[in-house]
Design a protein around this motif. Structure first.
Motif, PDB file in Angstrom:
ATOM      1  N   ALA A 117       0.926  -1.226  -0.073  1.00 66.09           N
ATOM      2  CA  ALA A 117       0.014  -0.057  -0.136  1.00 66.09           C
ATOM      3  C   ALA A 117       0.717   1.054  -0.027  1.00 66.09           C
ATOM      4  O   ALA A 117       0.589   2.350  -0.438  1.00 66.09           O
ATOM      5  CB  ALA A 117      -0.959   0.183   1.306  1.00 66.09           C
ATOM      6  N   GLN A 118       2.121   1.064   0.814  1.00 63.07           N
ATOM      7  CA  GLN A 118       2.671   2.449   0.781  1.00 63.07           C
ATOM      8  C   GLN A 118       3.995   2.472  -0.333  1.00 63.07           C
ATOM      9  O   GLN A 118       3.730   3.558  -1.245  1.00 63.07           O
ATOM     10  CB  GLN A 118       3.781   2.497   2.014  1.00 63.07           C
ATOM     11  N   PHE A 119       4.612   1.400  -0.641  1.00 62.58           N
ATOM     12  CA  PHE A 119       5.722   1.329  -1.596  1.00 62.58           C
ATOM     13  C   PHE A 119       5.058   1.015  -2.788  1.00 62.58           C
ATOM     14  O   PHE A 119       5.290   1.660  -3.989  1.00 62.58           O
ATOM     15  CB  PHE A 119       6.779   0.220  -1.174  1.00 62.58           C
ATOM     16  N   GLY A 120       4.413  -0.038  -3.191  1.00 71.64           N
ATOM     17  CA  GLY A 120       4.025  -0.456  -4.447  1.00 71.64           C
ATOM     18  C   GLY A 120       2.917   0.401  -5.026  1.00 71.64           C
ATOM     19  O   GLY A 120       3.220   0.789  -6.199  1.00 71.64           O
ATOM     20  N   VAL A 121       1.991   0.932  -4.384  1.00 73.75           N
ATOM     21  CA  VAL A 121       0.934   1.823  -4.982  1.00 73.75           C
ATOM     22  C   VAL A 121       1.550   3.032  -5.042  1.00 73.75           C
ATOM     23  O   VAL A 121       1.401   3.846  -6.120  1.00 73.75           O
ATOM     24  CB  VAL A 121      -0.340   1.817  -3.984  1.00 73.75           C
ATOM     25  N   GLY A 122       2.523   3.235  -4.107  1.00 71.98           N
ATOM     26  CA  GLY A 122       3.193   4.819  -4.268  1.00 71.98           C
ATOM     27  C   GLY A 122       3.925   4.844  -5.673  1.00 71.98           C
ATOM     28  O   GLY A 122       4.015   5.648  -6.286  1.00 71.98           O
ATOM     29  N   LEU A 123       4.745   3.725  -5.858  1.00 75.54           N
ATOM     30  CA  LEU A 123       5.381   3.596  -7.044  1.00 75.54           C
ATOM     31  C   LEU A 123       4.460   3.708  -8.556  1.00 75.54           C
ATOM     32  O   LEU A 123       4.824   4.527  -9.248  1.00 75.54           O
ATOM     33  CB  LEU A 123       5.952   2.117  -7.180  1.00 75.54           C
ATOM     34  N   VAL A 124       3.343   2.917  -8.442  1.00 77.08           N
ATOM     35  CA  VAL A 124       2.530   2.874  -9.354  1.00 77.08           C
ATOM     36  C   VAL A 124       1.814   4.597  -9.578  1.00 77.08           C
ATOM     37  O   VAL A 124       1.888   5.099 -10.842  1.00 77.08           O
ATOM     38  CB  VAL A 124       1.249   2.165  -9.200  1.00 77.08           C
ATOM     39  N   SER A 125       1.758   4.889  -8.432  1.00 78.00           N
ATOM     40  CA  SER A 125       1.414   6.417  -8.566  1.00 78.00           C
ATOM     41  C   SER A 125       1.988   7.507  -9.214  1.00 78.00           C
ATOM     42  O   SER A 125       1.730   8.303 -10.018  1.00 78.00           O
ATOM     43  CB  SER A 125       0.761   6.849  -7.195  1.00 78.00           C
ATOM     44  N   GLY A 126       3.371   7.331  -8.646  1.00 81.83           N
ATOM     45  CA  GLY A 126       4.236   8.284  -9.326  1.00 81.83           C
ATOM     46  C   GLY A 126       4.672   8.106 -10.890  1.00 81.83           C
ATOM     47  O   GLY A 126       4.451   8.919 -11.696  1.00 81.83           O
ATOM     48  N   LEU A 127       4.884   6.812 -11.212  1.00 81.09           N
ATOM     49  CA  LEU A 127       5.042   6.680 -12.534  1.00 81.09           C
ATOM     50  C   LEU A 127       3.920   6.818 -13.473  1.00 81.09           C
ATOM     51  O   LEU A 127       3.754   7.263 -14.518  1.00 81.09           O
ATOM     52  CB  LEU A 127       5.559   5.151 -12.905  1.00 81.09           C
ATOM     53  N   GLY A 128       2.755   6.499 -12.811  1.00 79.48           N
ATOM     54  CA  GLY A 128       1.448   6.499 -13.395  1.00 79.48           C
ATOM     55  C   GLY A 128       0.954   7.988 -13.844  1.00 79.48           C
ATOM     56  O   GLY A 128       0.414   8.328 -14.856  1.00 79.48           O
ATOM     57  N   SER A 129       1.420   8.906 -12.935  1.00 78.28           N
ATOM     58  CA  SER A 129       1.019  10.187 -13.126  1.00 78.28           C
ATOM     59  C   SER A 129       1.469  10.638 -14.465  1.00 78.28           C
ATOM     60  O   SER A 129       0.983  11.285 -15.352  1.00 78.28           O
ATOM     61  CB  SER A 129       1.389  11.156 -12.055  1.00 78.28           C
ATOM     62  N   VAL A 130       2.898  10.479 -14.564  1.00 72.78           N
ATOM     63  CA  VAL A 130       3.577  10.892 -15.824  1.00 72.78           C
ATOM     64  C   VAL A 130       3.132  10.337 -16.968  1.00 72.78           C
ATOM     65  O   VAL A 130       2.815  10.814 -18.089  1.00 72.78           O
ATOM     66  CB  VAL A 130       5.081  10.660 -15.609  1.00 72.78           C
ATOM     67  N   MET A 131       2.944   8.608 -17.067  1.00 73.08           N
ATOM     68  CA  MET A 131       2.279   8.228 -17.956  1.00 73.08           C
ATOM     69  C   MET A 131       0.919   8.645 -18.530  1.00 73.08           C
ATOM     70  O   MET A 131       0.783   8.442 -19.644  1.00 73.08           O
ATOM     71  CB  MET A 131       2.548   6.554 -17.969  1.00 73.08           C
ATOM     72  N   LEU A 132       0.186   8.737 -17.501  1.00 73.35           N
ATOM     73  CA  LEU A 132      -1.367   9.315 -17.759  1.00 73.35           C
ATOM     74  C   LEU A 132      -1.326  10.768 -18.300  1.00 73.35           C
ATOM     75  O   LEU A 132      -2.255  11.010 -19.152  1.00 73.35           O
ATOM     76  CB  LEU A 132      -2.137   8.964 -16.647  1.00 73.35           C
ATOM     77  N   ILE A 133      -0.550  11.385 -17.859  1.00 73.75           N
ATOM     78  CA  ILE A 133      -0.412  12.660 -18.684  1.00 73.75           C
ATOM     79  C   ILE A 133      -0.296  12.655 -20.091  1.00 73.75           C
ATOM     80  O   ILE A 133      -0.517  13.310 -20.776  1.00 73.75           O
ATOM     81  CB  ILE A 133       0.655  13.667 -17.851  1.00 73.75           C
TER      82      ILE A 133
END
Lengths: 273, 310
Positions: free
Chosen positions: A59-75
């Motif tokens: 919840a902290q690390f894995g989802v954080g990782l997806v969130s960080g990379l995902g923001s860039v990719m989804l932009i």
């Protein structure tokens, strides 16, 4: 592009989990062998880092990782999803065949929303899979395993914070009729606003009253609400109330979509879009 | 000209800042007729089509398709229109068939069932499964034309449909356009290929700087197939004086001599008059005015004959 991005987030999740384990494990071995000196506080911090791989920290690390990379990719995805319609001239073709401008924007926004949902689900599942796989290889105890409720909460928050950035990229792509401009503007706001806001609050906490109305501080507030953060933030005490922050993000989404709609409705569609 | 009016514009005006692209344009297209829209580059043809399709908002005036104002009831009005724009654009990563299917889903009704028959009709059945980005310019044009027919439209608008087609392909498109008119559809054809327009159009509209400067059948536009003489002669000024003395009114200097509008039976008389004055023409060739001649005359920048709509 949508499939490539999904593939990339899965690949990246596994790769980063593996690299963290390989890197930290190599350091621990080197310390044990005396190849490198032990850090000042012993190996506890390294072992703590290694613990991030465990399924109970997804919840902290894995989802954080997806969130960080995902923001860039989804932009990138949001701007391309709309901007290419103008570049290819397909927006004009669709209108000539009777499509409505409102319908076009609603369809684009709805498909982006759906994609963000699919992305966060796939990314989170990949992080869970990577955590179990690397934990098994590394011999890390899975303990109580993944806390599904906590991971779901974190994933929902991560998905929610994608939305204003995607809406911004969409709006800029509509205004500029260019995917590139949407990507550039979205990424500049994503990175620069956060840095500027943090610097201002570090200089003077009173600035928080202003920058807390921005995207990055609202995103931080929503992300940290009710969970322990993976990365410490010295300005965390000045973050806005999470509920207010969530409302601010929703208002930004609405503003960006209304601006896109207004421009799309009033524009003469000549060559391209 | 008794068919139902499928397209009517009333005083259509479009200004982009200080530039007036279309200036009070009135036109009509009826079922069963092919109407050519002619004009030099920048005359306002594509802007006119854009306004008819609701892509461009008119500054004044209106466009009606099947009696429905495009600005007020756009979706309803466009349900009866199939349009191919000058630049044919589809999703490059989809096949031709998938692109048509997408448009068919947008159109609804029986459009989906027309995808494969239209691919076959336009000669794309074999390549229907290939990605659009692999299509040649001619194939793209064919796919664009196929897309216009998915909704079984009453009005077909074709902007430069023969772009990129080889002579055989151009001929097929001409035949197709006549077939469409034969199916009781109205066709508005914007084209630079004047011989194409001459062969397929029942009526022609010539616009220049956004204004309608001539309209009528091909025969009317070319002054009833009016004839003239192309005279190759040395001293053009003196030759023109002599011919004016014979009552010839329309004389135009050319690089090699004169173009003289006169009854075809007067060839010998003109020759005799010039020879009597010591001017020996190396050629006196009777010619018939083509649409191209008239078009050039009407649209040349300093032409004094550019008169208001006829």
């Amino acid at each position: 592009m949508p499939w490539i991005m999904l593939g990339l987030i899965v690949l990246t999740a596994f790769l980063l989990y593996f690299l963290i384990w390989a890197s930290v494990n190599a350091q621990l071995q080197a310390v044990k062998n005396g190849t490198i000196p032990a850090p000042a506080g012993g190996t506890a911090q390294l072992e703590q880092t290694l613990r991030m791989i465990a399924p109970d920290r997804v919840a902290q690390f894995g989802v954080g990782l997806v969130s960080g990379l995902g923001s860039v990719m989804l932009i990138v995805f949001a701007a391309s999803h709309v901007g290419t319609e103008f570049g290819w001239g397909t927006f004009r073709t669709l209108l000539a065949h009777g499509a409505s401008r409102t319908g076009f924007l609603v369809a684009k926004a709805a498909s982006l929303l759906l994609y963000a949902f699919v992305f966060i689900v796939v990314g989170t599942l990949a992080a869970i899979g990577a955590s179990y796989a690397v934990s098994a290889v590394a011999g890390i105890s899975v303990g109580s395993g993944v806390d599904v409720a906590e991971v779901t909460r974190a994933a929902v928050k991560a998905g929610y914070i994608f939305l204003p950035y995607m809406a911004l990229a969409l709006a800029i792509a509509v205004w500029s009729k260019s995917a590139g401009a949407g990507i550039a503007a979205g990424l500049v706001v994503y990175f620069a606003e956060g840095i500027v806001a943090t610097l201002l609050v570090s200089l003077n906490k009173d600035y928080a009253e202003i920058v807390n109305w921005g995207l990055s501080r609202s995103v931080s507030a929503v992300t940290r609400a009710g969970s322990s953060a993976a990365v410490p933030d010295p300005t965390a005490s000045t973050l806005p109330d999470p509920t207010r922050a969530a409302i601010v993000l929703a208002v930004y989404c609405v503003i960006f979509l209304v601006l896109a709609y207004w421009r799309l409705r009033s524009r003469d569609v000549t060559v391209g879009g | 000209m008794t068919g139902e009016v499928v397209l009517r514009t009333n005083g259509l005006v479009k200004r982009f800042g200080s530039i007036t692209a279309v200036n009070g344009l009135d036109l009509e297209v009826r079922r069963g007729e092919v109407v050519g829209l002619l004009g030099p580059n920048g005359a306002g043809k594509s802007t006119t089509i854009g306004m008819v399709l609701g892509l461009i908002a008119p500054t004044a005036g209106s466009a009606e398709v099947l009696g429905r104002d495009v600005r007020v009831r756009r979706e309803e009005a466009l349900a009866g229109v199939g349009a191919m724009l000058e630049v044919t654009s589809f999703y490059p990563y989809l096949s031709g068939r998938d692109n048509l299917t997408g448009v068919a889903l947008l159109r609804g009704g029986g459009a989906l069932a027309r995808v494969d028959p239209l691919l076959a009709r336009l000669g794309l059945a074999q390549r229907g499964g290939s990605k659009f980005r692999t299509y040649s310019l001619g194939m793209r044009q064919r796919l664009g034309i196929a897309s216009t027919l998915l909704s079984d439209p009453a009005l077909v608008i074709l902007d430069e449909p023969a772009n990129g087609l080889d002579p055989a392909g151009q001929r097929e498109i001409r035949e197709l356009i006549r077939e469409l008119a034969g199916e009781n559809r109205g066709v508005l054809l914007a084209s630079h290929l004047l011989h194409e327009v001459e062969q397929v159009c029942d009526r022609v509209l010539v616009i220049k700087k956004g204004k309608l400067i001539a309209s009528g059948t091909i025969a009317e536009i070319t002054r009833g197939g009016g004839s003239y003489f192309e005279i190759v002669v040395g001293d053009q000024t003196r030759a023109a004086q002599i011919l004016r003395g014979l009552g010839v009114k329309e004389i135009r200097e050319t690089p090699t001599g004169l173009d003289v509008v006169a009854d075809p039976a007067r060839g010998a008389e003109l020759n005799r008059a010039l020879a009597s004055a010591g001017l020996y023409a190396s050629a006196i060739v009777p010619r018939a005015s083509s649409l191209e001649d008239v078009f050039m005359e009407l649209t040349e920048p300093e032409s004094p004959s550019a008169s208001p709509a006829s």
